[in-house]
Design an enzyme around this catalytic site. Structure first.
Site: not given
Length: 895
Positions: A465, A849
């Protein structure tokens, strides 16, 4: 026509066809079982209750929909016919597993119950029929334990402790050392515990057991661990889980039986080798839970060569069928192979690139398919840290070595040791870096696993797991460190004579499985050949340029290495903070009360700015560089303490009180909307003069070195055509004067443009474009002003807008608008600015930007909007390259 809830498969045939043959209907596990059955692989018969049934179950207030019971009864009759056994037969019972299966893999988060159908009578019949009482009672004790904890919610830890106590009492080291009599006694103890807690006997009717298990799987969809996993993984589009009822095949029948989990390629490296673990005399949950440390697949080849050869054939068939690396679960019952699951395997980022590129070379998939499979998270994962062995030194590294386990997930992590998931979450929330240490992890630990930098367990293998979940996140993980002796009560672990207490620092090396005392320095790794190859394919396909946001030559060089084709945002004000000498010079300019004094202070800054721009121009070597003139309000640069005031007073000769007074005058109630950006240059044009002079003089000096320079001078926060025209005129006068004086006007083409970051600028973009030669969409500020949200303060309440209703939020936004562009609102203004701007100036260059330029969803929007480029931070450049290519591929697929 009635909705079909149940789909049967067996004997080489599957009922689901057409639109029903989908993960959204059958779940990943269900569709895998049906497809493997259809292509002739050895799969035990069974049936799948669909995901829409789970959705209906919740809509009805956790009640089964009408007609489901009849469909399940019919499917069970088909299963009895296929297996030749009867469900509930006291002498030779048909036993089934009941397992979950969502449309996307959620390892360990949903429930499984094995050996369902056993009771006090049929367990005796099974023992007699098989001649193996130990197997029969081992299967029964597993079923009682699973049903009690999963369907009825009894304490898993308490029942594990009962098992542990029994082993201690009889001197058994492993579960497999328990005899049939020991297991029979344990079954009685488990049933007594069940009666004590539930107030009734353990259910003996197989049909009651079945419906209890089906409800348990459906209910597990809303269990805390499953909800937490979906929140962490940002899974919001799934409706529930399917239920898979499958004929039991037994890996716990002795030394000729076993169970395993494997991957058709190495999920850590992507190498084309068979990779996996298996256990002899075990059932599937033993491998995943990590209770016993498993063996490698190579050992299976030695013990059962025919089974191993058949498994290799299955590997080949499934890779060719799905054209992707597969995660497989199998059981061997008395040397007969059965396939229990196949799904696309979770893989580490480096492995994702290698598998995708290799499969293109092998002719399995196209370049476009390879690009489409890569996610932004996998690109980010390529930059996960490794231990800086040079900085530490080989001798010191050897001295600090604490122990070694199994290398489950590569990379490195350092932090403070904690022994519970809750403590990991609590410390991480305070900004602490932690390493979660457990004997083995369980689905309940998922929140702490996600919060931790890395995970260390004492047991388990590469398919346990801990390993599977950590691999899905690209999180460093070491398992099976059997040298660890963990004491949860004392909150400490020992390795030999060395004691490590909670709060002590350690470092994990997930690549080697080693772990060390203390926190070692980490560094970012080099990119692989496959990483560069796939991004090269992206560059061939994409239609938009990718630039970077960079303020230093170092950032510029790094961005170019990562594929940047220019700078879309160079923030000049960041350079003012670089050294004390620079800070004092800008502060001297700010407090000056005459033009001459300001110009004198700016003259001190000029050589620094010029040198910075020279370094950036040289690093970009002929690529365009967009330089934003000063943007923040002046108060951000002023001294913040008494020592700072005293230093500035000494430099300027001004009294401290006068400096403080000037700084107070600069204070603004709402500086984001105040005296900043182009407004500063309207008031103090001498700042513009100095910055433009530095840019052009740097361009001249670098051009003299025969390096091409393409400066793009950007004026921020424009709101009006006239405002921009005034400043553009001044920029051109300064620049042309310098270029003419140097005789280089023809050598250095430059542009003057503006940022579109105020809604008014977007609305008047056609007018502004009469003067501006390019637009750069500053979506950070545009988002703030359009949505009326402060980026610095919204974090206090934005989670309530983004979280799903199940997580306590309102789900108003799908994403944080500062992380992923609000396409319907802010995006509309961006598109308007582009369309209106190009209506006036068809050749208008447009880019983005803000940090949105590195968000995949936002990049795809920019492509659709018709931008020329996106710009983002250096390490997000590869994400932008990928997303830009995926946008083109997706657009073609829609045509």
């Amino acid at each position: 026509m009635a909705i079909k809830h149940v789909f049967f498969y067996g004997a080489g045939k599957a009922e689901a066809t057409g639109k029903d043959l989908s993960k959204e209907i059958l779940g990943g596990k269900g569709i895998g079982l049906m497809e493997m059955t259809s292509i002739g692989l050895p799969v035990p018969a069974g049936f799948t209750i669909s995901i829409p049934t789970c959705e209906e179950y919740y809509q009805l207030g956790r009640k089964f929909p009408p007609g489901l019971e009849q469909e399940v009864d019919e499917a069970m009759r088909k299963l009895e016919a296929a297996t030749g056994k009867k469900f509930g037969d006291p002498n030779d019972p048909l036993l089934v597993s009941v397992r979950s299966g969502a449309a996307r893999s959620m390892p360990g988060m949903l429930e499984t119950i094995l050996n369902l159908g056993l009771n006090d009578i049929s367990v005796e019949g099974l023992a007699k029929k098989t001649g193996n009482p130990r197997f029969a009672y081992d299967s029964y004790r597993r079923f009682i334990q699973m049903y009690s904890t999963t369907a009825m919610g009894l304490s898993k830890e308490h029942m594990e402790e009962m098992l542990h106590h029994k082993k201690q009492k009889v001197g058994a080291k492993q579960d497999t050392d328990l005899t049939a009599q020991h297991l029979k006694e344990l079954c009685e103890e488990f049933k007594a515990f069940y009666r004590e807690k539930m107030g009734k006997p353990f259910p003996q009717d197989p049909k009651e057991q079945l419906w209890g298990a089906i409800a348990a799987v459906f209910n597990s969809w809303e269990a805390e661990k499953a909800v937490t996993y979906r929140r962490v993984e940002k899974i919001t589009d799934l409706k529930g889980t399917a239920v898979n009822v499958v004929q039991m095949v037994f890996g716990n029948k002795g030394d000729t039986s076993g169970t395993g989990v494997c991957f058709t390629r190495d999920p850590n490296t992507g190498e084309n080798v068979f990779y996996g673990d298996f256990l002899i005399n075990a059932q599937g949950e033993d491998v995943v839970a990590g209770i016993r440390t498993p063996m490698k697949l190579a050992e299976l080849e030695k013990r059962m060569p025919k089974v191993y050869e058949q498994l290799c054939q299955v590997r080949t068939v499934l890779e060719r069928y799905y054209k992707d690396m597969q995660d497989l679960e199998f059981t061997i019952e008395e040397e007969k192979l059965y396939m229990l699951q196949c799904r696309a395997g979770k893989r580490l980022p480096q492995a994702a690139f290698k598998i995708a590129v290799d499969m293109v070379k092998e002719g399995l998939i196209s370049k476009e398919e390879a690009i489409s499979r890569i996610t932004p998270e996998q690109i980010e994962g390529v930059f996960y840290p490794v231990i800086d062995t040079k900085a530490v030194g080989a001798a010191k590294l050897k001295e600090l070595l604490l122990g070694k386990g199994i290398d489950a997930v590569p990379g490195a992590a350092a932090g403070k040791v904690v022994f519970s998931a809750a403590e990991a979450e609590a410390l991480a929330a305070k900004g602490e870096k932690v390493i979660l240490v457990r004997k083995e992890t369980s689905p309940e630990d998922v929140g702490g696993m996600h919060a931790a930098q890395g995970i260390l367990t004492a047991t388990g293998g590469k398919t346990s797991h801990a390993a599977v979940v950590a691999r899905g996140w690209g999180k460093c993980c070491v398992v099976g460190a059997e040298v660890l002796n963990i004491d949860y009560d004392k909150k400490q672990m020992t390795v030999g004579s060395i004691v490590v207490k909670q709060g002590d620092e350690i470092t994990l090396n997930g690549t080697t499985g080693e772990f060390y005392r203390t926190a070692l320095p980490l560094k970012k790794p080099e990119q692989t050949e496959e990483f560069r190859t796939l991004l090269g394919w992206c560059d061939e396909i994409r239609t938009i340029k990718v630039r970077t946001n960079a303020d230093t030559p170092y950032d510029a060089k790094k961005a170019v290495e990562l594929g940047a084709e220019g700078i879309g945002l160079c923030r000049t004000e960041h350079m003012f903070f670089d050294t004390e000498e620079r800070r004092l010079a800008i502060q001297e300019m700010i407090v000056a009360d005459t033009l001459e004094a300001r110009q004198k202070a700016l003259a001190k800054l000029l050589p620094f700015q010029r040198a910075d721009f020279e370094g950036i121009f040289e690093a970009m070597a002929g690529k365009p560089v967009t330089i934003r003139l000063i943007d923040p309000p002046l108060h951000e640069f002023t001294p913040k303490d008494e020592a700072g005031f005293q230093k500035l007073s000494k430099i300027t000769g001004m009294p401290v009180d006068k400096i403080k007074q000037r700084c107070e005058q600069l204070h603004e109630a709402n500086p984001m909307l105040g005296h900043r950006g182009c407004r500063l240059c309207i008031t103090y044009p001498e700042i513009l003069d100095m910055q433009v002079t530095a840019i052009i003089e740097a361009a001249i000096n670098v051009t003299k070195k025969w390096i091409k320079v393409y400066p793009e001078i950007m004026i921020p926060l424009t709101i009006d055509k006239k405002e921009f025209a005034i400043l553009k005129k001044r920029v051109v006068e300064v620049a042309d004067g310098l270029l003419a004086k140097a005789g280089m006007k023809e050598w250095i083409p430059y542009m003057v443009g503006t940022m579109i970051e105020v809604p008014r600028a977007a609305l008047l973009a056609d007018q502004i474009a009469e003067e501006a030669e390019f637009f750069s969409c500053g979506t950070n500020d545009l988002t703030q002003m359009t949505m009326g949200l402060s980026r610095d303060d919204a974090g206090r309440f934005l989670p309530d807008y983004v979280k799903s209703e199940k997580d306590g939020g309102k789900a108003i936004f799908a994403d944080d608008p500062f992380q992923s562009l609000d396409q319907s609102g802010v995006g509309m203004l961006v598109k308007m600015a582009i369309d209106k701007g190009r209506a006036t100036r068809p050749t208008l260059k447009v880019g983005i930007c803000g940090e949105h330029g590195g968000d995949a969803k936002s990049v795809k929007f920019c492509v659709r909007a018709g931008m020329d480029y996106v710009s983002c931070s250096p390490y997000r450049v590869p994400i932008a390259r990928l997303a830009a290519a995926q946008a083109v591929i997706e657009a073609k697929a829609k045509k």
